[in-house]
Scaffold this motif. Structure first.
Motif, PDB file in Angstrom:
ATOM      1  N   LEU A   1      -7.179  -2.307   2.606  1.00  0.00           N
ATOM      2  CA  LEU A   1      -7.676  -0.961   2.344  1.00  0.00           C
ATOM      3  C   LEU A   1      -8.848  -0.610   3.249  1.00  0.00           C
ATOM      4  CD1 LEU A   1      -7.524  -0.876  -1.565  1.00  0.00           C
ATOM      5  CD2 LEU A   1      -6.146   0.492   0.001  1.00  0.00           C
TER       6      LEU A   1
ATOM      7  N   LYS B   1      -4.968   3.837  -2.241  1.00  0.00           N
ATOM      8  CA  LYS B   1      -4.670   4.395  -0.919  1.00  0.00           C
ATOM      9  C   LYS B   1      -4.268   5.863  -1.028  1.00  0.00           C
ATOM     10  CE  LYS B   1      -1.625   3.811   3.118  1.00  0.00           C
ATOM     11  NZ  LYS B   1      -0.781   5.022   3.023  1.00  0.00           N
TER      12      LYS B   1
ATOM     13  N   LEU C   1       0.800  -1.224   0.000  1.00  0.00           N
ATOM     14  CA  LEU C   1       0.000   0.000   0.000  1.00  0.00           C
ATOM     15  C   LEU C   1       0.834   1.276   0.000  1.00  0.00           C
ATOM     16  CD1 LEU C   1      -2.786  -0.877   2.610  1.00  0.00           C
ATOM     17  CD2 LEU C   1      -2.840  -1.184   0.128  1.00  0.00           C
TER      18      LEU C   1
END
Length: 209
Positions: free
Chosen positions: A134, A73, A11
């Motif tokens: 997420l 993200k 991420l």
């Protein structure tokens, strides 16, 4: 189970741009992703397509982002910051719970307008809820909002009601998110009817002690 390090790796922005050229390249990537997510949907968009739309090589894209989840993200953080600026001022300097109820109810109209104007909010949310890593971002954002609301309003609530107050605030945030997501996909007439009813519920129960 995936380690925290691995989660962060998939991420995390790999390279934080310092020079103007790198900053512009990152902006081009994010703008390309927004365009494609709105055109095709997040799930259907590939990293190769993002690179082509941004006018860079796929290798250059991977220098910034290890995979599409990291792009999501980065966009989530950008738009959450914009949304947080609005949310944090809703209850600033309120003097009574009645005033808080009015502010919460009135903010629904503004939130609905924001989500209708920024359609990418919905696309990102749909992508986030189906990704375990997420989805933690959404949870953390909700907790930050709850803490902010609690800070602004707790002095108005009897100590014996603190726990019920926290539950009410969390329910209001979670439910309002669903109401907004629903209304932004409806006609103006349908949206207004549901928003008006949710405003009445907020006024009549969320802040009732």
């Amino acid at each position: 189970m995936m380690s925290d390090y691995a989660v962060e790796g998939r991420l995390q922005l790999r390279k934080k741009p310092q020079q103007e050229r790198s900053i512009q390249r990152l902006e081009a990537i994010l703008e390309a992703a927004i365009e494609l997510f709105l055109e095709k949907g997040v799930a259907e968009t590939t990293m190769s397509e993002i690179a082509v739309r941004a006018g860079i090589s796929i290798g250059s894209l991977y220098q910034f982002f290890p995979q599409k989840a990291a792009v999501i993200k980065a966009l989530h953080e950008r738009f959450s910051a914009q949304l947080e600026g609005f949310i944090r001022q809703i209850f600033a300097n309120v003097q009574t719970l009645d005033e808080a109820a009015e502010r919460a109810a009135d903010s629904l109209i503004e939130l609905n307008a924001m989500f209708r104007e920024q359609r990418i909010y919905m696309s990102l949310w749909q992508a986030i809820v189906v990704d375990k890593d997420l989805s933690q971002l959404s949870h953390e954002f909700h907790e930050q909002v709850i803490a902010s609301f609690y800070r602004d309003l707790s002095h108005l609530v009897p100590q014996s009601e603190f726990e019920r107050f926290r539950v009410n605030i969390k329910l209001m945030i979670l439910a309002t998110g669903e109401v907004i997501r629903f209304t932004t996909q409806q006609s103006d007439e349908v949206a207004r009817a549901h928003l008006d009813q949710w405003r009445r519920i907020i006024r009549g129960s969320i802040f009732a002690f």
